[in-house]
Design an enzyme around this catalytic site. Sequence first.
Site, PDB file in Angstrom:
ATOM      1  N   HIS A 107      37.300 -16.071   0.309  1.00 36.41           N
ATOM      2  CA  HIS A 107      38.017 -14.941   0.892  1.00 36.41           C
ATOM      3  C   HIS A 107      37.437 -14.462   2.214  1.00 36.41           C
ATOM      4  O   HIS A 107      38.166 -13.889   3.033  1.00 36.41           O
ATOM      5  CB  HIS A 107      38.014 -13.787  -0.108  1.00 36.41           C
ATOM      6  CG  HIS A 107      38.762 -12.575   0.381  1.00 36.41           C
ATOM      7  ND1 HIS A 107      40.112 -12.604   0.700  1.00 36.41           N
ATOM      8  CD2 HIS A 107      38.349 -11.303   0.624  1.00 36.41           C
ATOM      9  CE1 HIS A 107      40.493 -11.401   1.110  1.00 36.41           C
ATOM     10  NE2 HIS A 107      39.446 -10.596   1.068  1.00 36.41           N
TER      11      HIS A 107
ATOM     12  N   ASP B  33      41.970  -9.493   5.480  1.00 41.77           N
ATOM     13  CA  ASP B  33      42.028  -8.679   4.274  1.00 41.77           C
ATOM     14  C   ASP B  33      42.883  -7.434   4.553  1.00 41.77           C
ATOM     15  O   ASP B  33      44.017  -7.572   5.005  1.00 41.77           O
ATOM     16  CB  ASP B  33      40.602  -8.360   3.802  1.00 41.77           C
ATOM     17  CG  ASP B  33      40.532  -7.601   2.491  1.00 41.77           C
ATOM     18  OD1 ASP B  33      40.621  -8.237   1.425  1.00 41.77           O
ATOM     19  OD2 ASP B  33      40.393  -6.367   2.523  1.00 41.77           O
TER      20      ASP B  33
END
Length: 331
Positions: A308, A101
């Site tokens: 994610h 991320d």
Amino acid sequence: MSQPTQRTIKANGISLNVAEQGTGPLVLLCHGFPEGWYSWRHQLEALAAAGFHAVAPDMRGYGKSDKPEAIDQYTIFHMVGDLIGVLDALEAKDAVIVGHDWGAGIAWHAARLRPDRFRAAAILSVPYRPRSPVPPTSVMPQTTDAQFYQLYFQEPGVAEAEFEKDPRKTLAAMLFGGSGEGVTAIRAMAAASGKPSSGVGMVSRSAGMLPKVEVPLPSWLSAADLDYYAAEFARSGFRGPLNYYRNIDRNWELMAAFEGVKVVVPTLFIAGDHDMVIAFPGAAEHLANMKQSVPQLREIKMLPGCGHWTQQERPKEVNAALVEFLRSLPN
């Protein structure tokens, strides 16, 4: 089974909390939003068992690390400087950097700008993106009713007020919503309702970002895990983490001098095929063209059904891929 130990180190003029486990060649693990060192709990143990010194800092603004107040203290140069400071504090000549991320973006630039200190990179979720011709926020999607979540984060205090009302609910919503299970559930609801969604990562201008209903825990996250995250954010708040987003255009300006500089170290890329980042406009193109900017890209590993939170959702697969990659590198 041994647990990671934590300590505070001085790096780049601030104090950073680091969790570490094992001995051997250094592997530096950089987390994203809204997480902390704890997002690497499965990797610390696995890397230590494989003969590496795994170190996961609470990045600047997070957890027990320092949280400078000024927005301009959260640029990409501060972040890369912090990581160089960690290596220096650990008296390490170099390290393999792993990022997810926001930590992925930082790791890309750390490897790109300082290949002398970061000898290889394993990147999760966020593909390498060459510098855009215009400031990034200028092309983020928005309508009269909704705006891209990174635009929602720009105004200081707005997202903080929503997220800090109940950190546990905030983190539950984000961790479920971004997971493979959450994405599957959202797609199923949209299909059942017959209404098109407002788009990936869009936030209602009137209702904010968080859902108004309770969400279930994803299968990979225990109540104790969520409690740990909630306690960290209840203490530290969200301002520091959100300040990363408030430097997106500033980073674009600062990095102008490095346009065209490639990532020249051996690199592994891992992502889930249900990751919202992979669904962003342009992401498929970035994936397809990544080797042009990352000539030593060894592999693009896509995990079916994974969302994610790559290293938390699929720890066994991520750990196996990381260990294989690390062992393939020259000493």
